[in-house]
Enzyme design. Structure first.
Site, PDB file in Angstrom:
ATOM      1  N   SER A 154      13.705  26.137  73.873  1.00  0.00           N
ATOM      2  CA  SER A 154      15.369  26.034  73.920  1.00  0.00           C
ATOM      3  C   SER A 154      15.606  25.752  75.549  1.00  0.00           C
ATOM      4  O   SER A 154      15.430  24.820  75.889  1.00  0.00           O
ATOM      5  CB  SER A 154      15.615  26.815  72.968  1.00  0.00           C
ATOM      6  OG  SER A 154      17.011  27.378  73.157  1.00  0.00           O
ATOM      7  N   GLU A 171      30.726  16.613  67.339  1.00  0.00           N
ATOM      8  CA  GLU A 171      31.579  16.145  67.900  1.00  0.00           C
ATOM      9  C   GLU A 171      31.257  14.795  69.036  1.00  0.00           C
ATOM     10  O   GLU A 171      30.277  14.258  69.568  1.00  0.00           O
ATOM     11  CB  GLU A 171      32.888  16.839  69.045  1.00  0.00           C
ATOM     12  CG  GLU A 171      33.504  16.182  69.751  1.00  0.00           C
ATOM     13  CD  GLU A 171      34.130  17.351  70.479  1.00  0.00           C
ATOM     14  OE1 GLU A 171      34.753  16.757  71.870  1.00  0.00           O
ATOM     15  OE2 GLU A 171      35.208  18.391  69.646  1.00  0.00           O
ATOM     16  N   HIS A 225      17.279  21.884  70.222  1.00  0.00           N
ATOM     17  CA  HIS A 225      18.227  22.527  68.840  1.00  0.00           C
ATOM     18  C   HIS A 225      19.280  21.160  68.720  1.00  0.00           C
ATOM     19  O   HIS A 225      19.698  20.864  68.063  1.00  0.00           O
ATOM     20  CB  HIS A 225      19.602  23.352  69.539  1.00  0.00           C
ATOM     21  CG  HIS A 225      18.541  25.137  69.894  1.00  0.00           C
ATOM     22  ND1 HIS A 225      17.798  25.444  68.597  1.00  0.00           N
ATOM     23  CD2 HIS A 225      17.966  25.534  70.584  1.00  0.00           C
ATOM     24  CE1 HIS A 225      17.367  26.316  69.411  1.00  0.00           C
ATOM     25  NE2 HIS A 225      17.532  26.700  70.849  1.00  0.00           N
TER      26      HIS A 225
END
Length: 284
Positions: free
Chosen positions: A131, A149, A173
């Site tokens: 991460s 988006e 992710h």
């Protein structure tokens, strides 16, 4: 350890399996030396360092690692502590947990600890991160951006990373949070770099020759903007969508990879130990 070859980066997209098969963490364990391995768990990124340290200590010990210890550096003065630097110089693997990648770069960047990590990598050490611990490995990293988006300049904030891997920008992710828009925006603003988006429970394992192979249940997405013929990134207002033409996108599940030098896809065969035993570059 002068004279050794460059080490290996295990760049994990977050949420790796920690309870069932533990495939990716087993690869880290085996590459680090198996039962003889010593793992340093760096918890700088997280606000729950002792919980993270305990979790990874239990995991690596259960896999068979000889020693696992936590390194919780919370301010820059600690990052010049000779005792901590000695610990990471002597370990086989340095593992960066998730959290906030800006904490890693702002607390560790430019310190003696950072220099020791870079030196360890250049001399054969395994550097792993999940991460935030993945994002910080590149020279430039994403620190903030909207998910799900279309690419826009305003969706993205970038900052210097830790510089373990040059010429790339990493996002994690990736498909789970719909981050293709922000990676496209990053590449549009820096078309000379390669964008790498890594899914959860998935790793890009970068060998010393700068080829990476994919391990885990998801995919690694590569965005190559070197041949972009047009983008309005320098002309648009921050809220307007970007136009980008002729950007190249690759998607690689386990069993495939990418050569960061030649910018070509790779079909590979791995043995059970997670080592690359046959590589065939896709020349198409």
């Amino acid at each position: 350890m002068p004279g050794l070859k460059r080490g290996t980066l295990v760049i994990i997209g977050g949420a790796e399996d920690k309870t069932a098969d533990k495939r990716i963490l087993k690869i880290v364990y085996k590459m680090s030396g198996g039962d003889n391995s010593t793992v340093a768990v760096v918890t700088t990124a997280t606000n729950s360092p002792y919980k993270a340290e305990k979790q990874y200590n239990e995991i690596f010990k259960s896999l068979g690692s000889k020693a696992v210890y936590g390194i919780n550096i919370t301010d820059r003065s600690q990052a010049d502590d000779n005792r901590l630097i000695k610990q990471i110089r002597e370990c086989d693997c340095i593992f960066f947990v998730g959290g906030d990648q800006l904490r890693i770069s702002s607390i560790l960047g430019g310190t003696e600890f950072h220099k020791a990590v870079l030196d360890g990598y250049e001399n054969g050490k395994i550097i792993a991160g999940t991460s935030a611990g993945a994002s910080m490995m590149s020279q430039v990293m994403v620190v903030e951006g909207k998910d799900d988006e279309a690419p826009r300049k305003c969706t993205l904030k970038m900052a210097p990373g830790m510089g373990l891997l040059q010429g790339v920008i990493i996002d994690q992710h990736f498909n789970q949070r719909g981050r293709i828009g922000r990676l496209l925006a990053a590449v549009a603003q820096n078309p000379g770099i390669i964008g790498i988006g890594i899914d959860e429970d998935t790793a890009a394992i970068v060998d010393g020759d700068l080829t990476f192979r994919v391990a885990g249940s998801g995919v690694v997405t590569v965005v190559d903007g070197r041949d972009i013929t047009f983008t309005n990134v320098s002309e648009q207002n921050s809220e307007e969508p970007l136009a980008i033409t002729n950007v190249k996108i690759h998607v690689f599940p386990e069993g495939y990879g990418f050569n960061l030098t030649t910018k070509q896809g790779i079909i590979q065969k791995d043995d059970e130990e997670g080592k690359n035993i046959e590589v065939e570059e896709d020349k198409k």
